[in-house]
Scaffold this active site. Structure first.
Site, PDB file in Angstrom:
ATOM      1  N   GLU A   1      47.170  18.474  37.073  1.00  0.00           N
ATOM      2  CA  GLU A   1      46.997  19.913  37.174  1.00  0.00           C
ATOM      3  C   GLU A   1      48.212  20.607  36.550  1.00  0.00           C
ATOM      4  OE1 GLU A   1      46.703  23.090  40.918  1.00  0.00           O
ATOM      5  OE2 GLU A   1      47.062  20.967  41.277  1.00  0.00           O
TER       6      GLU A   1
ATOM      7  N   ASP B   1      63.839  12.112  45.691  1.00  0.00           N
ATOM      8  CA  ASP B   1      64.650  12.452  44.506  1.00  0.00           C
ATOM      9  C   ASP B   1      64.727  13.977  44.397  1.00  0.00           C
ATOM     10  OD1 ASP B   1      66.116  12.201  42.185  1.00  0.00           O
ATOM     11  OD2 ASP B   1      64.422  11.641  40.912  1.00  0.00           O
TER      12      ASP B   1
HETATM   13  P1  ADP Z   1      60.263  13.832  33.910  1.00  0.00           P
HETATM   14  O1  ADP Z   1      59.336  12.866  34.587  1.00  0.00           O
HETATM   15  O2  ADP Z   1      60.562  13.457  32.505  1.00  0.00           O
HETATM   16  O3  ADP Z   1      61.529  14.110  34.714  1.00  0.00           O
HETATM   17  P2  ADP Z   1      59.146  16.289  34.915  1.00  0.00           P
HETATM   18  O4  ADP Z   1      58.061  15.826  35.838  1.00  0.00           O
HETATM   19  O5  ADP Z   1      60.423  16.735  35.560  1.00  0.00           O
HETATM   20  O6  ADP Z   1      59.449  15.211  33.804  1.00  0.00           O
HETATM   21  O7  ADP Z   1      58.533  17.454  34.034  1.00  0.00           O
HETATM   22  C1  ADP Z   1      59.285  18.130  33.044  1.00  0.00           C
HETATM   23  C2  ADP Z   1      59.227  19.636  33.280  1.00  0.00           C
HETATM   24  O8  ADP Z   1      57.874  20.065  33.211  1.00  0.00           O
HETATM   25  C3  ADP Z   1      59.691  20.028  34.674  1.00  0.00           C
HETATM   26  O9  ADP Z   1      61.040  20.392  34.674  1.00  0.00           O
HETATM   27  C4  ADP Z   1      58.831  21.201  35.041  1.00  0.00           C
HETATM   28  O10 ADP Z   1      59.433  22.414  34.658  1.00  0.00           O
HETATM   29  C5  ADP Z   1      57.585  21.024  34.214  1.00  0.00           C
HETATM   30  N1  ADP Z   1      56.448  20.508  34.997  1.00  0.00           N
HETATM   31  C6  ADP Z   1      56.361  19.322  35.653  1.00  0.00           C
HETATM   32  N2  ADP Z   1      55.156  19.156  36.208  1.00  0.00           N
HETATM   33  C7  ADP Z   1      54.443  20.267  35.877  1.00  0.00           C
HETATM   34  C8  ADP Z   1      53.088  20.677  36.131  1.00  0.00           C
HETATM   35  N3  ADP Z   1      52.240  19.931  36.819  1.00  0.00           N
HETATM   36  N4  ADP Z   1      52.701  21.879  35.625  1.00  0.00           N
HETATM   37  C9  ADP Z   1      53.547  22.634  34.907  1.00  0.00           C
HETATM   38  N5  ADP Z   1      54.816  22.293  34.630  1.00  0.00           N
HETATM   39  C10 ADP Z   1      55.258  21.125  35.101  1.00  0.00           C
END
Ligand code: ADP
Length: 301
Positions: free
Chosen positions: A102, A210
């Site tokens: 999502e 985390d």
């Molecule tokens: P990684 O696994 O490389 O650490 P993240 O899960 O932190 O990546 O995702 C990178 C960035 O994308 C996050 O800092 C956040 O701002 C954005 N993000 C993460 N998940 C979502 C989501 N489901 N919808 C919109 N933005 C997201």
């Protein structure tokens, strides 16, 4: 244990994936890179039916990262305590591993954002832990990852044993060759007297694992949502310690969290011990530049 049971797919292309997940003829109409992550490549995907979804990619060999992330998001969702993006599918496509979920559009923080976040996190920490370890004791049904590092979730009856054997010892064994002798000796001393420093919690808690400032986002109604979990059943205090490792959250968050009674007297003396796990993980993932932080955390033991 999945409520929505995400699909596990191994397809040639992302369009093959979107057809299977969102319906015949639904393809990718645009892909925009999202910055902020430190492990995976992330994208906002616009689909031909007008939906927006969020895509993470890594090398094909790292598909297990996304199995673990999906399991962690589902575990948190199952408590109903705090929002997480709903995972739709993971697997491989186009020679890479992927996780499709999502998309959470950015919104302004609602009034009371931090206070509500503190309450929601304490509700997560008070959820029944039986679904996650069978016995409800410390660990998790499967191993997962802390950042890109492996995280051992073998179930133990006591928090002290779990934290010593599955957390500090595992990182210490991998970092040992990089550590100065006096710091290695301090960590060994700390491990052998760990029960003098950290008590058994009143109750085990499902924790995010985390929880630094990059691992929550603001959901559509202005409320905090958790992303990128490294979940396990542990001590609630360990989650709070992680929020303070790189600067800390707003005061209102801690004030409302504390109403739960999950933070016990003497917590500030234990905080560094919980965070030693993360600093050793940083040494193992990123190298000796984190040795100074480890030294600062352990020199008094
Ligand atoms: P990684 O696994 O490389 O650490 P993240 O899960 O932190 O990546 O995702 C990178 C960035 O994308 C996050 O800092 C956040 O701002 C954005 N993000 C993460 N998940 C979502 C989501 N489901 N919808 C919109 N933005 C997201």
């Amino acid at each position: 244990m999945n409520k929505h049971e995400p699909l596990i797919l191994h397809e040639k292309s992302l369009d093959d994936v979107t057809e299977k997940v969102y319906g015949a003829g639904v393809s990718v109409s645009a892909r925009r890179r999202v910055s902020g992550g430190d492990i995976n490549d992330a994208y906002l995907i616009s689909l031909s039916d007008g939906q927006k979804v969020f895509l993470k990619e890594n090398s094909a060999s790292n598909e297990d990262f996304f199995r673990a992330e999906t399991e962690g998001l589902d575990a948190i969702a199952q408590t109903g305590a705090i929002g997480v993006p709903c995972p739709h599918a993971y697997g491989t496509c186009g020679g890479k591993s992927f996780l499709l979920m999502e998309y959470i559009g950015s919104a302004r923080e609602a009034r009371g954002f931090w206070e509500d976040f503190g309450h929601a996190l304490s509700t997560l920490h008070m959820a029944d832990t039986k679904p996650y370890t069978g016995t409800g004791r410390y660990g998790f049904i499967h191993d997962n990852y802390i950042g890109a590092g492996p995280q051992d979730n073998s179930v133990k009856d006591t928090w002290v044993d779990f934290f010593r054997e599955c957390r500090i010892l595992k990182q210490f064994e991998r970092a040992k060759d990089m550590l100065p002798g006096e710091d290695a000796a301090s960590i060994e001393r700390l491990m052998s007297h760990l029960s003098d420093y950290i008590p058994e919690p009143d109750r085990p808690s499902l924790i995010h694992g985390d929880l630094w400032g990059g691992n929550f986002i603001t959901g559509p109604h202005g409320q905090a949502m958790l992303i990128d979990p490294a979940v396990y059943v542990g001590s609630a205090e360990a989650d709070i310690a992680m929020t303070q490792l790189f600067g800390g959250f707003a005061h209102a968050f801690y004030d409302s969290y504390k109403e739960s009674g999950l933070i016990k007297p003497g917590y500030s003396d234990r905080r560094d011990i919980y965070n030693l796990y993360h600093m050793l993980n940083h040494v193992n993932l990123f190298g000796p530049m984190y040795l100074g932080s480890v030294h600062n955390l352990v020199s008094r033991y």
